[in-house]
Structure formats: structure tokens, C-alpha cells
Design a protein around this motif. Structure first.
Motif, PDB file in Angstrom:
ATOM      1  N   ASN A  34     -15.662  -0.226   8.535  1.00 29.33           N
ATOM      2  CA  ASN A  34     -16.536  -0.933   9.467  1.00 29.33           C
ATOM      3  C   ASN A  34     -17.306  -2.075   8.813  1.00 29.33           C
ATOM      4  N   SER A  35     -16.840  -2.502   7.656  1.00 28.86           N
ATOM      5  CA  SER A  35     -17.511  -3.587   6.940  1.00 28.86           C
ATOM      6  C   SER A  35     -17.596  -4.847   7.800  1.00 28.86           C
ATOM      7  N   LYS A  36     -18.757  -5.486   7.763  1.00 31.08           N
ATOM      8  CA  LYS A  36     -18.957  -6.719   8.534  1.00 31.08           C
ATOM      9  C   LYS A  36     -18.101  -7.868   7.998  1.00 31.08           C
ATOM     10  N   HIS A  37     -17.580  -7.671   6.791  1.00 26.52           N
ATOM     11  CA  HIS A  37     -16.732  -8.707   6.186  1.00 26.52           C
ATOM     12  C   HIS A  37     -15.273  -8.610   6.649  1.00 26.52           C
ATOM     13  N   ILE A  38     -14.929  -7.540   7.357  1.00 35.72           N
ATOM     14  CA  ILE A  38     -13.554  -7.309   7.789  1.00 35.72           C
ATOM     15  C   ILE A  38     -13.491  -7.374   9.312  1.00 35.72           C
ATOM     16  N   ASP A  39     -12.607  -8.225   9.818  1.00 31.92           N
ATOM     17  CA  ASP A  39     -12.522  -8.401  11.282  1.00 31.92           C
ATOM     18  C   ASP A  39     -11.179  -7.920  11.846  1.00 31.92           C
ATOM     19  N   ILE A  40     -10.584  -6.917  11.183  1.00 32.21           N
ATOM     20  CA  ILE A  40      -9.326  -6.354  11.677  1.00 32.21           C
ATOM     21  C   ILE A  40      -9.518  -4.858  11.926  1.00 32.21           C
ATOM     22  N   ASN A  41      -8.733  -4.335  12.851  1.00 35.39           N
ATOM     23  CA  ASN A  41      -8.813  -2.904  13.162  1.00 35.39           C
ATOM     24  C   ASN A  41      -8.109  -2.095  12.075  1.00 35.39           C
ATOM     25  N   ILE A  42      -8.800  -1.121  11.541  1.00 38.66           N
ATOM     26  CA  ILE A  42      -8.267  -0.292  10.465  1.00 38.66           C
ATOM     27  C   ILE A  42      -8.196   1.155  10.930  1.00 38.66           C
ATOM     28  N   ASP A  43      -7.084   1.779  10.626  1.00 44.82           N
ATOM     29  CA  ASP A  43      -6.852   3.163  11.032  1.00 44.82           C
ATOM     30  C   ASP A  43      -6.885   4.059   9.791  1.00 44.82           C
ATOM     31  N   MET A  44      -7.792   5.056   9.772  1.00 48.06           N
ATOM     32  CA  MET A  44      -7.907   5.947   8.611  1.00 48.06           C
ATOM     33  C   MET A  44      -6.627   6.746   8.413  1.00 48.06           C
ATOM     34  N   TYR A  77       1.881  -1.765   6.798  1.00 48.23           N
ATOM     35  CA  TYR A  77       0.430  -1.621   6.734  1.00 48.23           C
ATOM     36  C   TYR A  77      -0.212  -2.972   6.440  1.00 48.23           C
ATOM     37  N   THR A  78      -1.475  -3.122   6.858  1.00 51.29           N
ATOM     38  CA  THR A  78      -2.201  -4.339   6.525  1.00 51.29           C
ATOM     39  C   THR A  78      -2.568  -4.305   5.045  1.00 51.29           C
ATOM     40  N   SER A  79      -2.847  -5.470   4.495  1.00 50.95           N
ATOM     41  CA  SER A  79      -3.222  -5.538   3.076  1.00 50.95           C
ATOM     42  C   SER A  79      -4.509  -4.771   2.810  1.00 50.95           C
ATOM     43  N   TYR A  80      -5.417  -4.758   3.786  1.00 56.79           N
ATOM     44  CA  TYR A  80      -6.679  -4.024   3.599  1.00 56.79           C
ATOM     45  C   TYR A  80      -6.425  -2.519   3.602  1.00 56.79           C
ATOM     46  N   GLU A  81      -5.492  -2.065   4.448  1.00 61.45           N
ATOM     47  CA  GLU A  81      -5.134  -0.646   4.443  1.00 61.45           C
ATOM     48  C   GLU A  81      -4.482  -0.261   3.124  1.00 61.45           C
ATOM     49  N   ILE A  82      -3.705  -1.174   2.556  1.00 54.95           N
ATOM     50  CA  ILE A  82      -3.047  -0.893   1.275  1.00 54.95           C
ATOM     51  C   ILE A  82      -4.075  -0.735   0.161  1.00 54.95           C
TER      52      ILE A  82
END
Length: 256
Positions: free
Chosen positions: A214-224, A185-190
């Protein structure tokens, strides 16, 4: 989990040899160094199909030190390798019943550099690593903004102690170090997985994951779906850690 805990403790022990009395301002650096070093260790052993149990204690310390040395470099925080070698020599001496080792600091330097190259080769010289700690500020700012909404809202964001949420997030992130979730998982997903557990435990319905994803500060694809699955693993891991701690406390009380 047992092997991961041992590696975690070895790296942490070396870190506290370097920062024997860390200042509050160094706590974040220590957390990132620890997390990054564990990532390097797991990537190195996984890619090379190395089993932790097959490594000697000496090799474990050298590999952990090399991972830490690389972590300092990745953060642009240079550390003298001679200092690092001198700090781990007492650890190595303990393996020899505190007798003098037939190895000097220069030889330890060479072993650290050699293993560092092996690690870099394994990760294709891509030492760039992000950690959940990199997103703590983003999450904190988001929570503060949500909690500062006007009193006319109907959610339960008022009178929330954001610092307690951040403390709990840190606790979950520390648990994540004991299982290589960052390989999947990505660190943001963690960190969102950690936050999801807090939301479920506290019914903080004002936390909106669509906004965070969908934060404008995050530029990676995140899967719920990934966040939900990651949260499930973190929950199981945290439960095991808590149960293990209870057993240790019970055993200690019996001895007393």
C-alpha cells in the motif's frame, strides 16, 4: 533453464564488449540493460512461437544484440549501431573458427535493424519495460526507515545491515533473469517475492508487506498471493542454480 542461461551469457558477453572495464556507476545500467534485453528476447520468442534450440548460434547473437540495441533506446541511452556491430563481429567469427566472415559491419547493422523491427512488431511497439531494479531504491528507503525506529520497539529491526539485504535482493533478482517470471508477475511483485524470501530466511519481522503493498510510491495493484507464488518460484530457481554451481565446482575439483 539451460537455454535461458545461454541467452543470459550471450547478452552479458556483448555488454562486456561494450563496457570492458565498467565503472561502479555503470553497474546499475548494466543490470537493467541485461534484464530488459532478456525480457525482449523471451517476449519475441514466445509471441512468435520460436524455440531457442531451433535458432542457429548466429541468429541467437543477432537477436540478442537487437534486444540490447532496443534496451539502450528504451533507456534513452543511445549507442552507435556500427560500434555495436563491430563489438559482436569477433563473436560471430568464433562461429566460423575465427576465419574471416563473408559479412561486413554494414550487413551486420542491417540484420540488427531488421531483427529489432521484428521484435518491436512482436511487442506492438511498446518498448516500455520496468524491472525489479527500478524499485530497489524504494525498498532500500523503506528498510532504512524501519531500521531507524526508536529503541522502544519490540521487533528486530535494530542493528540490521540494510546493505546486506540489498545485496541479497540483487542476488535473487539475478536468478529471476533465468526464468521469465516478468511474463506473469509485475516487477514490484518480483522484488517483493525476493524480499519475502529474505524475511523468511532471517525472521526480519519488521518487514511489513501490507505497508509495502500500500505504499504511496506505488500506483499499481499488488496481490499478496502473487507475491507468495512468485517467491516460491524464485526459491526453486535459486536452489537449482546453487545445485548446478556445486556440480560445476565438484567437476572442476576432480579435474584438478
Amino acid at each position: 533453464l539451460v537455454h535461458s542461461k545461454k541467452i543470459h551469457n550471450i547478452i552479458l558477453q556483448i555488454i562486456y564488449q561494450i563496457f570492458p572495464e565498467p565503472k561502479p556507476t555503470q553497474n546499475k545500467l548494466i543490470q537493467i540493460l541485461l534484464f530488459s534485453s532478456i525480457i525482449y528476447y523471451n517476449k519475441y520468442t514466445l509471441i512468435n512461437d520460436i524455440k531457442h534450440k531451433d535458432l542457429s548460434k548466429f541468429d541467437q547473437i543477432i537477436i540478442c544484440t537487437s534486444c540490447l540495441f532496443l534496451s539502450f533506446k528504451a533507456l534513452n541511452k543511445q549507442i552507435d549501431i556500427k560500434l555495436l556491430s563491430s563489438k559482436i563481429k569477433p563473436c560471430l567469427m568464433k562461429l566460423n573458427n575465427n576465419k574471416s566472415l563473408d559479412i561486413d559491419v554494414e550487413e551486420i547493422n542491417d540484420k540488427i535493424k531488421e531483427k529489432e523491427f521484428d521484435i518491436l512488431l512482436s511487442i506492438q511497439f511498446n518498448a516500455s519495460i520496468d524491472t525489479p531494479y527500478d524499485y530497489l531504491r524504494t525498498i532500500k528507503l523503506y528498510l532504512l526507515q524501519k531500521c531507524q525506529k526508536d529503541d522502544n520497539n519490540n521487533d528486530n529491526s535494530n542493528n540490521i545491515d540494510v546493505s546486506k539485504i540489498i545485496t541479497k535482493l540483487n542476488e535473487y533478482i539475478q536468478h529471476c533473469m533465468l526464468f521469465p517470471l516478468y511474463l506473469y508477475y509485475t516487477s514490484y511483485e518480483i522484488i517483493l517475492g525476493c524480499l519475502l524470501l529474505i524475511k523468511k530466511d532471517t525472521n526480519f519481522n519488521f518487514i511489513d508487506f501490507d505497508e509495502l503493498i500500500n505504499s504511496k510510491h506505488i500506483d499499481i495493484n499488488i496481490d499478496m498471493d502473487n507475491i507468495n507464488q512468485c517467491a516460491l518460484y524464485i526459491r526453486k530457481l535459486s536452489y537449482k542454480i546453487i545445485e548446478a554451481s556445486k556440480i560445476i565446482i565438484e567437476e572442476k575439483n576432480k579435474k584438478e
